[in-house]
Design an enzyme around this catalytic site. Sequence first.
Site, mmCIF file in Angstrom:
data_model
loop_
_atom_site.group_PDB
_atom_site.id
_atom_site.type_symbol
_atom_site.label_atom_id
_atom_site.label_comp_id
_atom_site.label_asym_id
_atom_site.label_seq_id
_atom_site.Cartn_x
_atom_site.Cartn_y
_atom_site.Cartn_z
ATOM 1 N N PHE A 5 4.579 6.325 2.591
ATOM 2 C CA PHE A 5 4.408 4.914 2.365
ATOM 3 C C PHE A 5 4.895 4.230 1.270
ATOM 4 O O PHE A 5 4.823 2.969 1.050
ATOM 5 C CB PHE A 5 2.671 4.815 2.761
ATOM 6 C CG PHE A 5 2.075 5.525 1.552
ATOM 7 C CD1 PHE A 5 1.830 4.727 0.145
ATOM 8 C CD2 PHE A 5 1.317 6.476 1.779
ATOM 9 C CE1 PHE A 5 0.914 5.571 -0.707
ATOM 10 C CE2 PHE A 5 0.646 7.234 0.585
ATOM 11 C CZ PHE A 5 0.385 6.571 -0.372
ATOM 12 N N ASP A 6 5.146 4.917 0.151
ATOM 13 C CA ASP A 6 5.789 4.327 -0.957
ATOM 14 C C ASP A 6 6.570 5.461 -1.845
ATOM 15 O O ASP A 6 6.207 6.501 -1.888
ATOM 16 C CB ASP A 6 4.761 3.728 -1.832
ATOM 17 C CG ASP A 6 5.228 2.828 -3.065
ATOM 18 O OD1 ASP A 6 6.287 2.405 -2.839
ATOM 19 O OD2 ASP A 6 4.299 2.470 -3.824
ATOM 20 N N ILE B 122 -5.543 4.270 -9.086
ATOM 21 C CA ILE B 122 -6.888 5.260 -8.353
ATOM 22 C C ILE B 122 -7.421 6.294 -9.180
ATOM 23 O O ILE B 122 -6.631 7.030 -10.103
ATOM 24 C CB ILE B 122 -6.572 5.720 -7.189
ATOM 25 C CG1 ILE B 122 -5.472 6.403 -7.031
ATOM 26 C CG2 ILE B 122 -6.423 4.193 -6.009
ATOM 27 C CD1 ILE B 122 -5.056 6.864 -5.785
ATOM 28 N N TYR C 71 7.250 8.725 -8.331
ATOM 29 C CA TYR C 71 6.556 9.167 -7.444
ATOM 30 C C TYR C 71 6.787 8.894 -6.088
ATOM 31 O O TYR C 71 7.673 8.010 -5.735
ATOM 32 C CB TYR C 71 5.030 8.878 -7.621
ATOM 33 C CG TYR C 71 4.816 7.139 -7.260
ATOM 34 C CD1 TYR C 71 4.426 6.903 -6.070
ATOM 35 C CD2 TYR C 71 4.918 6.020 -8.125
ATOM 36 C CE1 TYR C 71 4.603 5.475 -5.761
ATOM 37 C CE2 TYR C 71 5.163 4.810 -7.945
ATOM 38 C CZ TYR C 71 4.762 4.399 -6.481
ATOM 39 O OH TYR C 71 4.578 3.061 -6.403
ATOM 40 N N TYR D 101 -8.465 5.426 -1.737
ATOM 41 C CA TYR D 101 -8.861 4.087 -1.527
ATOM 42 C C TYR D 101 -10.093 3.934 -0.689
ATOM 43 O O TYR D 101 -10.450 2.925 -0.057
ATOM 44 C CB TYR D 101 -7.737 3.196 -0.857
ATOM 45 C CG TYR D 101 -6.503 3.082 -1.820
ATOM 46 C CD1 TYR D 101 -6.523 1.907 -2.652
ATOM 47 C CD2 TYR D 101 -5.404 3.871 -1.899
ATOM 48 C CE1 TYR D 101 -5.477 1.643 -3.470
ATOM 49 C CE2 TYR D 101 -4.435 3.875 -2.853
ATOM 50 C CZ TYR D 101 -4.449 2.670 -3.671
ATOM 51 O OH TYR D 101 -3.409 2.441 -4.597
ATOM 52 N N PHE E 139 0.604 12.714 -3.235
ATOM 53 C CA PHE E 139 1.407 12.191 -4.064
ATOM 54 C C PHE E 139 2.326 13.376 -4.768
ATOM 55 O O PHE E 139 1.701 14.654 -5.250
ATOM 56 C CB PHE E 139 0.931 11.553 -5.390
ATOM 57 C CG PHE E 139 0.387 9.963 -4.987
ATOM 58 C CD1 PHE E 139 1.279 9.113 -4.748
ATOM 59 C CD2 PHE E 139 -0.916 9.935 -4.455
ATOM 60 C CE1 PHE E 139 0.908 7.871 -4.097
ATOM 61 C CE2 PHE E 139 -1.392 8.684 -3.972
ATOM 62 C CZ PHE E 139 -0.446 7.514 -3.936
#
Length: 228
Positions: free
Chosen positions: A38-39, A58, A28, A84, A101
Amino acid sequence: MTADIQIETLVKGKGNKASTGKRVTVHYEGSLASGEVFDASRTRGDPFSFELGAGQVIEGWEQGVKGMKIGEVRKLTIPPNLGYGETGAGDVIPPNASLIFEVELVDVTEPIRLGNKSPKSFLKAKKEGAVIIDIRQESEWKQTGIIAGAKTITAFDLNGKIHKNFRADFLAVVPSKNTQILLYCLIGKRSAGLGNALINQLGYQNVCHLTSGIQGWEQDGYKTVKYK
């Protein structure tokens, strides 16, 4: 105010489908609405696995990954109420953030469970080369002794939080996520919690624990050695 997830299929997949109760493995990339990444799992070279429907991710992921087939790539636009929320996630994801994502389903398997070992089966696994880790605190090691050959790595501090040195000490003795790991504590409660976390959150494949702990070990007549 609540909003729904937006799901866009970028690449169609085939084969096994992600369904509730299955362990899914994905690559991902996650970004904010601004486009800031961010990731990303591919950057680390380490896909992420979790059990679908078990509350390990989540809600946006639960909804967005379900129904995917192996090889399928989806773009998930997740509103704050399915991400979140008002709290965000540390310094990475701000409060009330929408998340985007791009997710690729790599594999679908049966979920991995924490293995339960009796003293006899624990010893058998030890002889086969498993890494034994006593996760208690030093005062406990001194009081009862330890199982011969065990690595002594404190997992939790006095407040019940993960010990600040645990991760580094653990990685120093566990060569890979496929290594067979045997955990034990006093009565089996802490080792069960840690074992499940290693499987469900960090992706370790072969984790067992001594269900009765060192207390049951001694009650069954098995010996310990002095902690030095």
